[in-house]
Design an enzyme around this catalytic site. Structure first.
Site, PDB file in Angstrom:
ATOM      1  CE  LYS A  85      34.672  33.655  38.479  1.00 11.29           C
ATOM      2  NZ  LYS A  85      34.470  32.758  37.326  1.00 11.29           N
ATOM      3  CB  SER A 160      32.327  35.045  34.852  1.00 13.09           C
ATOM      4  OG  SER A 160      32.813  33.778  35.270  1.00 13.09           O
ATOM      5  CB  SER A 184      34.408  31.862  33.318  1.00 10.23           C
ATOM      6  OG  SER A 184      33.184  32.408  32.938  1.00 10.23           O
TER       7      SER A 184
HETATM    8  N1  GLN Z   1      30.282  33.180  29.618  1.00  5.44           N
HETATM    9  C1  GLN Z   1      29.699  31.902  29.943  1.00  5.44           C
HETATM   10  C2  GLN Z   1      28.388  32.111  30.642  1.00  5.44           C
HETATM   11  O1  GLN Z   1      27.977  33.194  30.751  1.00  5.44           O
HETATM   12  C3  GLN Z   1      30.647  31.089  30.746  1.00  5.44           C
HETATM   13  C4  GLN Z   1      30.682  31.474  32.145  1.00  5.44           C
HETATM   14  C5  GLN Z   1      31.625  30.659  32.936  1.00  5.44           C
HETATM   15  O2  GLN Z   1      32.440  29.905  32.412  1.00  5.44           O
HETATM   16  N2  GLN Z   1      31.466  30.753  34.250  1.00  5.44           N
HETATM   17  O3  GLN Z   1      27.762  31.194  31.083  1.00  5.44           O
END
Ligand code: GLN
Length: 482
Positions: A85, A160, A184
């Site tokens: 990532k 994400s 994410s």
């Molecule tokens: N979707 C969640 C957010 O927008 C989690 C994001 C993540 O785990 N980095 O914060």
């Protein structure tokens, strides 16, 4: 495997690749070429990668093959391509967080996990797309364009870590790393039909992971199967003196218990789980309980009353921490700068140009929640709720070894469906957020399909440092998935 995408390639597992490379049956160079060819063929439409490291990967593969030819063991991940990532620092290689504000920045050091992967013989094949600064659930918030779900290009891969999930699902790499602050890793894994693991907080070093919300962020693996995810997690876990939140213990031990089955294990069914999962997803969860019961597990009803407050607490705590962590991007030390008349105007212009809408929304929410007069009412209360959630989980774990929930409330949704409604996007994290707040591990394992034939993930949750039990349950589900 032959599928509707036209791929005729056999899905290669990391375990098999490493075995074959170490034993001089396959050349690391050939493994890398096959995956680069697949990227070349299909990443134009999937857009899993921000950057493909073709030259670096070829060089590294040649080194590994040289090692094998002189009888040196390259390590447990010999020749295994890994997609990272793009919020994990790679020395001298652009690391963007899919944000314009980090444009042109090259980290002066490697994340700890990069060193660990390299020492284990892995080959880093590229940097994957994400929602800007890991804020989002669809990878549509990237400054460099969205990633598409390889199973259906009109749908999101989740987020994400959508690029990392799509890279594995499209067979661009057998394994990838994502980061998980509120879901994410697990949610995109579910939507792309791959395994995704959020380890216990502190089990994997965060040094070199660009911080979103430091008390919640964890790095973890995504893979075609449970055994590959276990191998990668064993490799990247263990104490790091350079990360003060790192747990003082050696690497996690998971693989040797993978085939122990679930006989005698107590699997919790949360009777007061927040509603919102679609019928196809709930149906797969019921099948999961049935399968585990027939494999010898005992299904036990438990309550986790504060589970339902996780989302609210998270959307105060995570933005609060983000507003502080992202204060450093001011046009001085990192990335892009927009020139203006004086220093303050330069800060403002840089941040206005450099951050996308969702990141700005989080910074404003977080700054508000932390400001004098509101701190106790918002941030302080959210911390109290966080402690309640931990207490409720601890109580449930007195009665059960693991808990099951959906990983995502639905299968992959259409691109654009939730972009104009932040709240709808936030609800994607309902089932994943609590284990970030408690610090406990959780993983999503593919378990058949739902609406439109798309993958469904079942989430297995376990108490802190009980990854081996969590993986045993996931392995049983994998063996029994339709
Ligand atoms: N979707 C969640 C957010 O927008 C989690 C994001 C993540 O785990 N980095 O914060």
């Amino acid at each position: 495997m032959s599928d509707e995408t036209g791929s005729s390639q056999i899905l290669e597992s990391a375990v098999d690749i490493a075995w074959n490379v170490r034993n001089n049956i396959t050349k690391a160079a050939d493994v890398v070429e096959r995956h680069l060819a697949e990227i070349e063929r299909r990443d134009g439409e999937v857009h899993a990668f921000n950057l493909v490291l073709a030259d670096e990967a070829r060089e590294r593969a040649a080194e590994i093959d040289d090692d094998v030819s002189v009888g040196r063991d390259p390590g447990p991940l010999a020749g295994v391509p890994v997609a990272l990532k793009d919020n994990m620092c790679t020395r001298g290689i652009p690391t963007t967080c899919s944000s314009k504000i980090l444009d042109g920045w090259k980290p002066p050091y490697d994340a700890t996990i990069v060193g660990k992967l390299r020492d284990a013989g892995a080959v880093i094949i590229g940097k994957t797309n994400l929602d800007e600064f890991a804020m989002g659930s669809s990878t549509e918030n990237s400054a460099f364009g969205a990633t598409h779900n390889p199973h259906d290009l009109s749908r999101v891969p989740g987020g994400s870590s959508g690029g990392s999930a799509a890279a594995v699902a499209a067979n661009f790499a057998p394994v990838s790393l994502g980061s998980d602050t509120g879901g994410s890793i697990r949610q995109p894994a579910a939507l792309c039909g791959v395994v995704g693991v959020k380890p216990t907080y502190g089990a994997v070093s965060r040094l070199g992971l660009i911080a979103f919300a430091s008390s919640l962020d964890q790095i973890g693996p995504m893979a075609h199967n449970v055994a590959d995810a276990a191998l990668v997690l064993e490799t990247i876990s263990g104490h790091d003196p350079m990360d003060s939140t790192s747990i003082q213990q050696g690497p996690l031990e998971i693989s040797k218990e993978l085939d122990w089955g679930v006989a005698g294990l107590r699997v919790g069914r949360i009777t007061d789980l927040p509603e919102g999962a679609s019928p196809d997803v709930n149906e797969r969860l019921e099948v999961a309980y049935d399968e585990l019961r027939s494999a010898g597990a005992e299904i036990v009803d438990v309550e986790v009353p504060a589970f339902t407050y996780g989302l609210t607490a998270y959307y105060l705590i995570a933005p609060a921490e983000a507003s502080s962590n992202l204060a450093r991007y001011d046009g001085v030390r990192f990335g892009s700068r927009t020139e203006a008349a004086d220093t303050n105007a330069m800060y403002m212009a840089t941040r206005t140009d450099g951050f996308g809408d969702e990141v700005k929304r989080r910074i404003m929410l977080g700054t508000y929640a932390l400001s004098a007069g509101y701190y106790d009412a918002y941030y302080g209360r959210a911390l109290k709720v966080r402690r309640r959630i931990s207490a409720d989980f601890a109580k449930a774990y007195e009665q059960v070894d693991v808990l099951l929930t959906p990983a995502s409330p639905s299968v992959a949704f259409k691109m654009g469906d939730k972009t104009s409604d932040p709240m709808a996007m936030y609800l994607c994290d309902t089932y994943t957020i609590p284990s970030n707040l408690t610090g406990d591990p959780g993983m999503s394992v593919p378990f058949g399909t739902g609406e439109s034939g798309l993958p469904v993930g079942v989430q297995v949750l376990a108490p802190a440092l009980q990854e081996s039990v969590m993986f045993r349950v996931a392995a049983e589900l994998e063996r029994r998935s339709a």
